[in-house]
Scaffold this motif. Structure first.
Motif, short mmCIF file in Angstrom:
data_model
loop_
_atom_site.label_atom_id
_atom_site.label_comp_id
_atom_site.label_asym_id
_atom_site.label_seq_id
_atom_site.Cartn_x
_atom_site.Cartn_y
_atom_site.Cartn_z
N ASN A 70 0.72 -1.12 -0.04
CA ASN A 70 0.06 -0.15 0.04
C ASN A 70 0.67 1.32 -0.03
N LYS A 71 0.63 2.16 -1.16
CA LYS A 71 1.55 3.30 -1.17
C LYS A 71 1.30 4.24 0.18
N GLY A 72 0.20 4.22 0.50
CA GLY A 72 -0.32 5.22 1.56
C GLY A 72 0.35 5.26 2.87
N ILE A 74 8.65 5.21 -15.72
CA ILE A 74 7.63 5.04 -15.98
C ILE A 74 6.84 4.17 -14.93
N LEU A 75 5.93 4.97 -13.87
CA LEU A 75 5.52 4.32 -12.75
C LEU A 75 4.11 3.96 -12.62
N ASN A 76 3.44 4.10 -13.66
CA ASN A 76 2.08 3.94 -13.94
C ASN A 76 1.51 3.14 -15.14
N GLY A 77 0.92 1.99 -14.88
CA GLY A 77 0.71 1.01 -16.09
C GLY A 77 -0.46 1.55 -16.87
N THR A 78 -1.28 1.95 -16.13
CA THR A 78 -2.60 2.43 -17.01
C THR A 78 -2.26 3.77 -17.92
N GLY A 119 -8.41 -4.50 -16.69
CA GLY A 119 -7.99 -4.31 -14.82
C GLY A 119 -6.89 -3.74 -14.63
N TYR A 120 -6.31 -2.89 -15.65
CA TYR A 120 -5.21 -2.05 -15.03
C TYR A 120 -5.40 -0.84 -14.52
N ALA A 121 -6.62 -0.22 -14.72
CA ALA A 121 -7.06 1.26 -14.41
C ALA A 121 -7.56 0.98 -12.90
N ALA A 127 -6.58 8.91 -10.49
CA ALA A 127 -5.41 9.19 -10.16
C ALA A 127 -4.28 8.41 -10.89
N ASP A 128 -4.60 7.65 -11.95
CA ASP A 128 -3.78 6.90 -12.93
C ASP A 128 -3.39 7.97 -13.77
N ILE A 129 -4.43 8.82 -14.22
CA ILE A 129 -4.37 9.63 -15.45
C ILE A 129 -3.70 10.90 -15.21
N LEU A 156 2.89 9.65 -5.75
CA LEU A 156 3.18 8.77 -4.35
C LEU A 156 4.39 7.84 -4.60
N LYS A 157 4.38 7.46 -5.75
CA LYS A 157 5.65 6.46 -5.96
C LYS A 157 6.89 7.27 -5.87
N VAL A 158 6.90 8.42 -6.47
CA VAL A 158 8.10 9.21 -6.71
C VAL A 158 8.50 9.70 -5.18
N1 HSE Z 1 -3.37 1.51 -11.31
C1 HSE Z 1 -1.88 1.40 -11.05
C2 HSE Z 1 -1.25 1.28 -12.53
C3 HSE Z 1 -1.96 0.12 -10.20
O1 HSE Z 1 -2.08 1.45 -13.38
O2 HSE Z 1 0.02 1.25 -12.41
C4 HSE Z 1 -0.36 -0.03 -9.47
O3 HSE Z 1 -0.18 0.94 -8.45
#
Ligand code: HSE
Length: 349
Positions: A127-129, A180-184, A209-211, A217-219, A226-228
Motif C-alpha cells: 500500500n503506497k499510503g 514510467i511508474l503507472n501502467g494505466t 483491469g489495469y486502471a 489518480a492514474d491519468i 506517491l511513488k516518486v
Molecule cells: N493503477 C496502477 C497502475 C496500479 O496502473 O499502474 C499500481 O499502482
C-alpha cells in the motif's frame, strides 16, 4: 524459524493471491527458502473477518467466494471486518497489509501498520499510503519493537526497485531516477499511438483491469507522485511530501500530439523523476515528456513499468517489469517475507 504465521489485512486480489501462492508452493518454499506460510487471520471490509491461530485450510481459502460476509463461513469467522482484533488475537508473526491506498493521509492502513508493529508483529505492505506518508515513523516503531516494516510492492509491484536501489546500488553514487511508474497511463499512451482516442484507450485499460475504478489518480499523475515520494525518500534521503512534487498528468495530450511525436521518432511518456542537486536538495516532478528513441524508457509500451537509476559509478541502470497485477504484487509480499526471514536468520532468531 521455519514457519511464519501471517494475518491478511484486506482479502482482495493481492492477499488472495498470496494465500494461493502459499497453497501451491509451501512445500517448495520450505525446501528452497527455509520457511512456509500459515494464514492465521483475515480481515476485509467487504468479506468480514476470521481468526484461526492454527492456520486456515489454504484450499478452503482458495474456494471462498468473493461475496459479502463470506469469511463468516470459515471457522472463527464473522460477517464484519475486525482488523484490530485480527492483528491482536491471531498470533501472527507478520501482518500482510494490502488494502486500498488513501492518497490524502494513508489511513486507515497506516494505523493498522502501527498497531501491528507496536504489538511486536512485522508488517509487509503493498500500500503506497503508509509508505508515502509515514515510512520514517513506521520504520522507527518497527526498530523500537525489534520487528520489520517492508514495502517492496508499493512501487512497481513485484519488480524489485526499492530493494535494488537501496541494497544493490548502495555505494553507486545514486544521483536520481526517472521512470514510467503507472501502467494505466502508459497503456493509454501506447494505445493512442496506434490510433485509439483517449477515452477508448482508457476504457480498454479499465476493461483489462489495469486502471483503478476511478482512474483519475492514474491519468492525472497522482499515483506516480506517491511513488516518486517513496523512491526519493527511500533512495535519495529526501524528506518529500506529495505536495512538494509538481504533478501534471496525460489528460492534456491530444491524439495529434502523440502522433506528431511518433512521426518525429519520439514518444510521449508520463515520467516520474527526482534528482539530487549540487546543493543537496532534491528536485522531483511528474510530467509527460517527449522522449527520443534512444532513451531506454521510450520502448517501454503497454502497461509495463520501468525505472532508470542515474548513478555516478555505473551510469544509467534501467529495470523494467510489471507494475501491477495480483500475482505480481503478491510476489512483492513474498519478497518482503524473504527479506525478513534473512534478517532474522542473520540475527539468529
Ligand atoms: N493503477 C496502477 C497502475 C496500479 O496502473 O499502474 C499500481 O499502482
Amino acid at each position: 524459524m521455519s514457519e511464519y504465521k501471517v494475518a491478511l489485512i484486506g482479502f482482495g486480489g493481492v492477499n488472495r493471491a498470496l494465500a494461493q501462492l502459499a497453497a501451491d508452493n509451501n512445500a517448495q518454499w520450505k525446501q528452497e527458502l527455509g520457511f512456509e506460510l500459515k494464514i492465521v487471520g483475515i480481515s476485509d471490509l467487504h468479506l468480514g473477518a476470521a481468526v484461526c491461530p492454527d492456520g486456515f485450510d489454504l484450499q478452503a481459502l482458495r474456494e471462498l467466494p468473493a461475496e459479502k460476509g463470506a469469511l463468516s463461513r470459515l471457522p472463527g469467522g464473522k460477517k464484519e471486518a475486525a482488523t484490530e482484533e485480527v492483528i491482536e488475537t491471531s498470533g501472527a508473526d507478520i501482518v500482510a497489509e494490502a488494502t486500498f491506498t488513501n492518497a490524502v493521509n494513508g489511513e486507515p492502513a497506516s494505523s493498522y501498520c502501527r498497531l501491528a508493529l507496536t504489538r511486536g508483529i512485522s508488517v509487509v505492505t503493498t500500500n503506497k499510503g503508509p509508505v508515502a506518508f509515514h515510512a520514517e515513523a513506521l520504520k522507527r516503531v518497527a526498530a523500537e519493537h525489534g520487528v520489520y516494516f517492508e514495502y517492496e510492492g508499493a512501487v512497481m509491484s513485484g519488480t524489485p526497485v526499492i530493494r535494488l536501489g537501496r541494497e544493490l546500488l548502495a555505494g553507486s553514487a545514486l544521483k536520481g531516477f526517472e521512470g514510467i511508474l503507472n501502467g494505466t497511463s502508459n497503456f493509454v499512451l501506447s494505445s493512442m499511438e496506434s490510433g485509439l482516442s483517449f477515452s477508448e484507450a482508457l476504457e480498454k485499460a479499465q476493461r483489462l483491469g489495469y486502471a483503478e475504478a476511478d482512474p483519475t489518480a492514474d491519468i492525472e499523475g497522482h499515483d506516480v507522485r506517491l511513488k516518486v515520494v517513496i523512491l526519493a525518500n527511500e533512495l535519495l534521503g529526501a524528506k518529500l511530501k506529495s505536495a512538494d512534487v509538481p504533478c501534471k498528468g496525460i489528460s492534456g495530450l491530444t491524439l495529434q500530439n502523440i502522433q506528431d511525436a511518433v512521426a518525429a521518432n519520439a514518444r510521449w511518456k508520463l515520467i516520474g523523476s527526482a534528482s539530487k542537486m549540487a546543493d543537496g536538495t532534491i528536485r522531483a516532478s511528474v510530467e509527460p515528456r517527449m522522449l527520443p528513441l534512444e532513451n531506454s524508457l521510450t520502448g517501454v509500451g503497454d502497461a509495463v513499468n520501468a525505472v532508470t537509476f542515474k548513478t555516478g559509478l555505473l551510469g544509467d541502470v534501467t529495470v523494467r517489469g510489471p507494475g501491477a497485477g495480483r500475482i505480481e504484487t503478491a510476489y512483492a509480499l513474498l519478497a518482503d517475507i524473504i527479506s525478513i526471514h534473512k534478517a532474522k536468520t542473520a540475527k539468529g532468531n
